[in-house]
Design a protein around this motif. Structure first.
Motif, PDB file in Angstrom:
ATOM      1  N   ILE A   1      -7.785  -1.568  -4.193  1.00  5.72           N
ATOM      2  CA  ILE A   1      -7.686  -0.454  -5.138  1.00  5.72           C
ATOM      3  C   ILE A   1      -7.722   0.868  -4.375  1.00  5.72           C
ATOM      4  N   LEU A   2      -8.642   0.989  -3.424  1.00  3.29           N
ATOM      5  CA  LEU A   2      -8.724   2.217  -2.621  1.00  3.29           C
ATOM      6  C   LEU A   2      -7.450   2.422  -1.796  1.00  3.29           C
ATOM      7  N   TYR A   3      -6.923   1.342  -1.225  1.00  3.53           N
ATOM      8  CA  TYR A   3      -5.693   1.400  -0.434  1.00  3.53           C
ATOM      9  C   TYR A   3      -4.527   1.904  -1.290  1.00  3.53           C
ATOM     10  N   LYS A   4      -4.378   1.352  -2.487  1.00  5.20           N
ATOM     11  CA  LYS A   4      -3.283   1.750  -3.360  1.00  5.20           C
ATOM     12  C   LYS A   4      -3.468   3.182  -3.873  1.00  5.20           C
ATOM     13  N   LYS A   5      -4.718   3.583  -4.107  1.00  5.11           N
ATOM     14  CA  LYS A   5      -4.977   4.972  -4.497  1.00  5.11           C
ATOM     15  C   LYS A   5      -4.598   5.926  -3.371  1.00  5.11           C
ATOM     16  N   LEU A   6      -4.865   5.538  -2.128  1.00  7.91           N
ATOM     17  CA  LEU A   6      -4.486   6.371  -0.988  1.00  7.91           C
ATOM     18  C   LEU A   6      -2.967   6.477  -0.878  1.00  7.91           C
ATOM     19  N   LEU A   7      -2.267   5.350  -1.056  1.00 10.35           N
ATOM     20  CA  LEU A   7      -0.799   5.376  -1.067  1.00 10.35           C
ATOM     21  C   LEU A   7      -0.291   6.334  -2.144  1.00 10.35           C
ATOM     22  N   ALA A   8      -0.895   6.250  -3.341  1.00  6.35           N
ATOM     23  CA  ALA A   8      -0.474   7.108  -4.450  1.00  6.35           C
ATOM     24  C   ALA A   8      -0.773   8.572  -4.147  1.00  6.35           C
ATOM     25  N   LYS A   9      -1.951   8.849  -3.594  1.00  5.74           N
ATOM     26  CA  LYS A   9      -2.336  10.225  -3.276  1.00  5.74           C
ATOM     27  C   LYS A   9      -1.372  10.848  -2.269  1.00  5.74           C
ATOM     28  N   LYS A  10      -0.891  10.040  -1.319  1.00  5.85           N
ATOM     29  CA  LYS A  10       0.044  10.531  -0.307  1.00  5.85           C
ATOM     30  C   LYS A  10       1.487  10.582  -0.821  1.00  5.85           C
TER      31      LYS A  10
ATOM     32  N   ALA B   1       3.349   8.006  -1.583  1.00  9.45           N
ATOM     33  CA  ALA B   1       4.155   6.917  -1.035  1.00  9.45           C
ATOM     34  C   ALA B   1       4.286   5.734  -1.992  1.00  9.45           C
ATOM     35  N   LEU B   2       3.359   5.564  -2.922  1.00  8.50           N
ATOM     36  CA  LEU B   2       3.374   4.400  -3.804  1.00  8.50           C
ATOM     37  C   LEU B   2       4.371   4.590  -4.934  1.00  8.50           C
ATOM     38  N   LEU B   3       5.341   3.688  -5.009  1.00  9.42           N
ATOM     39  CA  LEU B   3       6.322   3.712  -6.097  1.00  9.42           C
ATOM     40  C   LEU B   3       6.022   2.636  -7.139  1.00  9.42           C
ATOM     41  N   ALA B   4       5.577   1.461  -6.683  1.00  8.54           N
ATOM     42  CA  ALA B   4       5.276   0.356  -7.596  1.00  8.54           C
ATOM     43  C   ALA B   4       4.449  -0.688  -6.866  1.00  8.54           C
ATOM     44  N   ASP B   5       3.649  -1.407  -7.623  1.00 11.56           N
ATOM     45  CA  ASP B   5       2.972  -2.579  -7.069  1.00 11.56           C
ATOM     46  C   ASP B   5       2.728  -3.564  -8.200  1.00 11.56           C
ATOM     47  N   GLU B   6       3.077  -4.798  -7.938  1.00 11.67           N
ATOM     48  CA  GLU B   6       2.956  -5.848  -8.944  1.00 11.67           C
ATOM     49  C   GLU B   6       2.518  -7.153  -8.295  1.00 11.67           C
ATOM     50  N   GLU B   7       1.645  -7.870  -8.987  1.00 10.82           N
ATOM     51  CA  GLU B   7       1.264  -9.210  -8.554  1.00 10.82           C
ATOM     52  C   GLU B   7       2.034 -10.215  -9.399  1.00 10.82           C
ATOM     53  N   LEU B   8       2.342 -11.355  -8.805  1.00 11.81           N
ATOM     54  CA  LEU B   8       3.049 -12.411  -9.522  1.00 11.81           C
ATOM     55  C   LEU B   8       2.085 -13.557  -9.823  1.00 11.81           C
ATOM     56  N   HIS B   9       2.335 -14.239 -10.914  1.00 15.59           N
ATOM     57  CA  HIS B   9       1.568 -15.443 -11.219  1.00 15.59           C
ATOM     58  C   HIS B   9       1.926 -16.523 -10.197  1.00 15.59           C
ATOM     59  N   PRO B  10       1.076 -17.529 -10.039  1.00 10.43           N
ATOM     60  CA  PRO B  10       1.409 -18.635  -9.125  1.00 10.43           C
ATOM     61  C   PRO B  10       2.720 -19.306  -9.535  1.00 10.43           C
ATOM     62  N   SER B  11       3.349 -19.965  -8.579  1.00 11.20           N
ATOM     63  CA  SER B  11       4.650 -20.594  -8.842  1.00 11.20           C
ATOM     64  C   SER B  11       4.568 -21.711  -9.879  1.00 11.20           C
TER      65      SER B  11
ATOM     66  N   ALA C   1       6.197   2.808   7.547  1.00  7.33           N
ATOM     67  CA  ALA C   1       5.997   1.605   6.725  1.00  7.33           C
ATOM     68  C   ALA C   1       5.082   0.621   7.445  1.00  7.33           C
ATOM     69  N   LEU C   2       5.310   0.430   8.735  1.00  9.92           N
ATOM     70  CA  LEU C   2       4.479  -0.480   9.519  1.00  9.92           C
ATOM     71  C   LEU C   2       3.028   0.001   9.542  1.00  9.92           C
ATOM     72  N   ASN C   3       2.828   1.299   9.716  1.00  8.11           N
ATOM     73  CA  ASN C   3       1.464   1.833   9.728  1.00  8.11           C
ATOM     74  C   ASN C   3       0.752   1.599   8.401  1.00  8.11           C
ATOM     75  N   TRP C   4       1.458   1.780   7.284  1.00 10.71           N
ATOM     76  CA  TRP C   4       0.858   1.499   5.982  1.00 10.71           C
ATOM     77  C   TRP C   4       0.533   0.012   5.852  1.00 10.71           C
ATOM     78  N   ALA C   5       1.436  -0.845   6.284  1.00 11.71           N
ATOM     79  CA  ALA C   5       1.202  -2.294   6.180  1.00 11.71           C
ATOM     80  C   ALA C   5      -0.003  -2.718   7.019  1.00 11.71           C
ATOM     81  N   LEU C   6      -0.145  -2.128   8.193  1.00 11.95           N
ATOM     82  CA  LEU C   6      -1.270  -2.476   9.054  1.00 11.95           C
ATOM     83  C   LEU C   6      -2.599  -1.984   8.496  1.00 11.95           C
ATOM     84  N   ARG C   7      -2.573  -1.024   7.612  1.00 14.24           N
ATOM     85  CA  ARG C   7      -3.793  -0.515   6.983  1.00 14.24           C
ATOM     86  C   ARG C   7      -4.202  -1.322   5.751  1.00 14.24           C
ATOM     87  N   MET C   8      -3.313  -2.198   5.273  1.00 16.16           N
ATOM     88  CA  MET C   8      -3.605  -2.967   4.067  1.00 16.16           C
ATOM     89  C   MET C   8      -4.797  -3.892   4.304  1.00 16.16           C
TER      90      MET C   8
END
Length: 140
Positions: A24-33, A35-45, A88-95
């Protein structure tokens, strides 16, 4: 950023409170900067379907899940707006990465620019206005 499914996520297990709060904090930081356009979780297959077109002219085959994790299933995606691959790589490494899952994999991919769009021109104008606002917020 495409977060791959794991045996843990495919079993429908939830992650610990610490991980959820870190995400939640990570996504809030993305949004504050801006950079966050969308994020969605999928149900299991186990709740999904796969449609396969074997050969031209043959009827499609519909298979119900669950599917093996080794098929590179997607658990979640986070769509970010960045200028460079390094950003993008820097954001991914911070996840945050959950500790109890075992192997955890994030794939970075670019969206293709659409040459033609079937969208309504009004929607395109609203998207352009929104992009202007996002760019303005990035400068803050």
């Amino acid at each position: 950023m495409i977060i791959k499914a794991t045996e843990h996520s495919e079993a429908g297990l939830t992650d610990g409170k610490d991980y959820r709060e870190a995400m939640i904090l990570y996504k809030k930081l993305l949004a504050k900067k801006g950079a966050l356009l969308a994020d969605e979780e999928l149900h299991p297959s186990s709740t999904g379907l796969v449609i396969t077109y074997p050969k031209e002219g043959e009827k499609p085959q519909v298979l119900a899940g669950p599917f093996p994790v080794n098929q590179d299933l997607i658990m979640e995606y986070i769509l970010i707006n960045v200028s460079t691959e390094d950003e993008a790589l820097n954001w991914a490494l911070r996840m945050p990465v959950p500790k109890v899952r075992g192997k955890y994999e994030i794939e970075l991919r670019r969206l293709k620019e659409k040459i033609e769009s079937i969208q309504d021109p009004k929607i395109k104008a609203m998207e352009a206005s929104l992009q202007d606002h996002l760019n303005m917020l990035k400068k803050i």
